[in-house]
Write a protein that holds these residues in place. Structure first.
Motif, PDB file in Angstrom:
ATOM      1  N   UNK A   1      22.711   7.959  33.597  1.00 53.24           N
ATOM      2  CA  UNK A   1      21.578   7.062  33.461  1.00 53.24           C
ATOM      3  C   UNK A   1      20.337   7.798  33.928  1.00 53.24           C
ATOM      4  N   UNK A   2      19.264   7.673  33.152  1.00 57.29           N
ATOM      5  CA  UNK A   2      17.996   8.234  33.606  1.00 57.29           C
ATOM      6  C   UNK A   2      17.482   7.349  34.732  1.00 57.29           C
ATOM      7  N   UNK A   3      17.073   7.955  35.837  1.00 58.02           N
ATOM      8  CA  UNK A   3      16.598   7.199  36.992  1.00 58.02           C
ATOM      9  C   UNK A   3      15.493   7.964  37.693  1.00 58.02           C
ATOM     10  N   UNK A   4      14.358   7.310  37.834  1.00 58.53           N
ATOM     11  CA  UNK A   4      13.260   7.836  38.635  1.00 58.53           C
ATOM     12  C   UNK A   4      13.326   7.077  39.956  1.00 58.53           C
ATOM     13  N   UNK A   5      13.674   7.757  41.033  1.00 59.57           N
ATOM     14  CA  UNK A   5      13.901   7.097  42.314  1.00 59.57           C
ATOM     15  C   UNK A   5      12.657   6.420  42.874  1.00 59.57           C
ATOM     16  N   UNK A   6      11.505   6.698  42.321  1.00 55.08           N
ATOM     17  CA  UNK A   6      10.269   6.066  42.798  1.00 55.08           C
ATOM     18  C   UNK A   6      10.084   4.660  42.242  1.00 55.08           C
ATOM     19  N   UNK A   7      10.915   4.264  41.291  1.00 57.28           N
ATOM     20  CA  UNK A   7      10.763   2.975  40.615  1.00 57.28           C
ATOM     21  C   UNK A   7      11.857   1.995  41.056  1.00 57.28           C
ATOM     22  N   UNK A   8      11.513   0.970  41.848  1.00 54.37           N
ATOM     23  CA  UNK A   8      12.519   0.017  42.333  1.00 54.37           C
ATOM     24  C   UNK A   8      13.296  -0.671  41.213  1.00 54.37           C
ATOM     25  N   UNK A   9      12.656  -0.951  40.089  1.00 51.23           N
ATOM     26  CA  UNK A   9      13.366  -1.607  38.989  1.00 51.23           C
ATOM     27  C   UNK A   9      14.447  -0.695  38.422  1.00 51.23           C
ATOM     28  N   UNK A  10      14.203   0.593  38.412  1.00 51.66           N
ATOM     29  CA  UNK A  10      15.223   1.520  37.919  1.00 51.66           C
ATOM     30  C   UNK A  10      16.426   1.561  38.867  1.00 51.66           C
ATOM     31  N   UNK A  11      16.189   1.381  40.162  1.00 51.04           N
ATOM     32  CA  UNK A  11      17.306   1.282  41.119  1.00 51.04           C
ATOM     33  C   UNK A  11      18.159   0.062  40.804  1.00 51.04           C
ATOM     34  N   UNK A  12      17.509  -1.056  40.532  1.00 53.28           N
ATOM     35  CA  UNK A  12      18.250  -2.268  40.190  1.00 53.28           C
ATOM     36  C   UNK A  12      19.028  -2.078  38.893  1.00 53.28           C
ATOM     37  N   UNK A  13      18.445  -1.398  37.926  1.00 49.83           N
ATOM     38  CA  UNK A  13      19.141  -1.121  36.665  1.00 49.83           C
ATOM     39  C   UNK A  13      20.357  -0.236  36.907  1.00 49.83           C
ATOM     40  N   UNK A  14      20.225   0.727  37.801  1.00 47.12           N
ATOM     41  CA  UNK A  14      21.358   1.601  38.123  1.00 47.12           C
ATOM     42  C   UNK A  14      22.478   0.810  38.795  1.00 47.12           C
ATOM     43  N   UNK A  15      22.117  -0.097  39.683  1.00 49.35           N
ATOM     44  CA  UNK A  15      23.133  -0.923  40.351  1.00 49.35           C
ATOM     45  C   UNK A  15      23.854  -1.803  39.329  1.00 49.35           C
ATOM     46  N   UNK A  16      23.116  -2.359  38.380  1.00 46.04           N
ATOM     47  CA  UNK A  16      23.750  -3.169  37.328  1.00 46.04           C
ATOM     48  C   UNK A  16      24.662  -2.309  36.463  1.00 46.04           C
ATOM     49  N   UNK A  17      24.211  -1.100  36.106  1.00 45.73           N
ATOM     50  CA  UNK A  17      25.032  -0.200  35.285  1.00 45.73           C
ATOM     51  C   UNK A  17      26.305   0.193  36.027  1.00 45.73           C
ATOM     52  N   UNK A  18      26.189   0.454  37.318  1.00 48.04           N
ATOM     53  CA  UNK A  18      27.363   0.813  38.116  1.00 48.04           C
ATOM     54  C   UNK A  18      28.362  -0.335  38.136  1.00 48.04           C
ATOM     55  N   UNK A  19      27.876  -1.554  38.278  1.00 43.01           N
ATOM     56  CA  UNK A  19      28.752  -2.727  38.345  1.00 43.01           C
ATOM     57  C   UNK A  19      29.545  -2.922  37.055  1.00 43.01           C
ATOM     58  N   UNK A  20      29.040  -2.419  35.947  1.00 44.18           N
ATOM     59  CA  UNK A  20      29.772  -2.508  34.677  1.00 44.18           C
ATOM     60  C   UNK A  20      31.050  -1.679  34.699  1.00 44.18           C
TER      61      UNK A  20
END
Length: 80
Positions: free
Chosen positions: A51-70
């Motif tokens: 997953x592309x993730x820019x650690x400076x963006x809180x919404x991208x962190x939430x998207x990563x957590x949702x992707x991980x939960x899948x």
């Protein structure tokens, strides 16, 4: 199999090494990086997902957590 591990900055260097180590230990690894191609290459090598993730963006962190939960239960998050 152990739970899911998210590794930021997994596209190269320490992040790549950490992602590989967690995969060898039985975790399903979500390799994240600002460089989507680098993350995808690592994921392919270790049998995980990317997953592309820019650690400076809180919404991208939430998207990563949702992707991980899948992929199962989130067990490890490495902020590299």
């Amino acid at each position: 199999m152990r739970g899911v591990a998210v590794v930021t900055g997994a596209g190269r260097g320490f992040g790549r090494a950490i992602a590989a180590r967690l995969a060898r230990r039985g975790h399903f690894v979500l390799a994240t990086d600002v460089d989507e191609d680098a993350a995808a290459a690592v994921a392919e090598e270790i049998g995980g997902a990317s997953l592309q993730l820019d650690v400076r963006d809180p919404e991208e962190h939430r998207a990563a957590a949702r992707a991980a939960a899948e992929h199962g239960s989130l067990e490890v998050w490495v902020n590299n």
